[in-house]
Scaffold this active site. Sequence first.
Site, PDB file in Angstrom:
ATOM      1  N   SER A 145       0.761  -1.191   0.075  1.00  0.00           N
ATOM      2  CA  SER A 145      -0.015   0.027  -0.105  1.00  0.00           C
ATOM      3  C   SER A 145       0.831   1.222   0.075  1.00  0.00           C
ATOM      4  CB  SER A 145      -0.869  -0.225   1.087  1.00  0.00           C
ATOM      5  OG  SER A 145      -1.763  -1.073   1.217  1.00  0.00           O
ATOM      6  N   GLU A 146       1.903   1.275   0.795  1.00  0.00           N
ATOM      7  CA  GLU A 146       3.022   2.321   0.933  1.00  0.00           C
ATOM      8  C   GLU A 146       4.278   1.790   0.881  1.00  0.00           C
ATOM      9  OE1 GLU A 146      -0.845   4.889   1.823  1.00  0.00           O
ATOM     10  OE2 GLU A 146       0.120   3.027   2.800  1.00  0.00           O
ATOM     11  N   THR A 147       5.149   2.570   0.420  1.00  0.00           N
ATOM     12  CA  THR A 147       6.735   2.339   0.882  1.00  0.00           C
ATOM     13  C   THR A 147       7.254   3.686   1.161  1.00  0.00           C
ATOM     14  OG1 THR A 147       6.884   0.680  -0.903  1.00  0.00           O
ATOM     15  CG2 THR A 147       8.899   1.826  -0.501  1.00  0.00           C
ATOM     16  N   HIS A 175      -0.239   4.341   8.536  1.00  0.00           N
ATOM     17  CA  HIS A 175       0.833   3.072   8.788  1.00  0.00           C
ATOM     18  C   HIS A 175       2.311   3.404   8.282  1.00  0.00           C
ATOM     19  CE1 HIS A 175       0.692   1.124   4.704  1.00  0.00           C
ATOM     20  NE2 HIS A 175       1.637   0.329   5.178  1.00  0.00           N
TER      21      HIS A 175
END
Length: 294
Positions: A47-49, A78
């Site tokens: 979902s994210e980096t 998160h």
Amino acid sequence: MSRKLSYEHVDVFTDKPYSGNQLAVFHTPGKLTKPQMQNIAREMNFSETTFIYPARASGVDAKVRIFTPGDEVPFAGHPTLGTAYVLYKRARGKKPLNMVIELNAGLIEVEVSGSQKKGHTFTMNQPLPEFGTALQNRGQAARAVGIGGFEVIGGGVVSNGLDFLIVEAKDSEVVSRAKLNMEEASNVAARHKVMGIYLFARVESRKINIHARFFAPEVGVFEDPATGSAAGALGGYLARILKFPPELKLNIEQGREMGRPSLLHAHVKCDRGLVQNVKVSGRVVSVGEGVVTI
């Protein structure tokens, strides 16, 4: 000439590996262009980096950039907590119990509590929510997540660095059987100018009082197993609906339908008809580490 970049893989909003929300944290990325960071995030396909850089101001622990597979975002929950966990883990000497992280949305404070034996909890102070328009078309919002219009109680736009459309379903069963409709979700996102739809229902339970799911296909996230930023926005939304009680505590279950159960805690304080403080907290666990070549 190629070079190798190391990253840590953590799961956020869980105390068990292989659940919660996955995050890749590049702790020493060096000089990268925005397209390079975007390509890495797309390749990781979480979902994210995040990418950690040295702080540019005194009193700040790190500058962090956050990418979804489709775009850079100014703030996300998160990734903030997962990156704070990596900073805490990699700190030499006495571990910091308070950190300040610079994001594109501004400075975010993160508190660390608990112990090594029982586990640490990471808590972020979120930007205060701003309230936008009410849900304009319940039928369209319902179609976007594959439920009936009569199953939608209400909703509205809330922003806390990111813009969300909060949609309340009549019960947890409705949330469980929701199914993303890409075309309608894109229409809803464009109409309300939001990054995604946060569907939730109130639950009568001692431990869990919110069941939620988040869909954001416009930024490459078809469904997110745990959305800390939206949890804070929801806290603000419910505080407003409930006439701004002095204190509101939410235990939010998310990710169950994806096989990645997550638990998020939102704590909202209000005074004189205004939200004064929003905190979102959760656990973080290490899963592994890796190397990519650019």
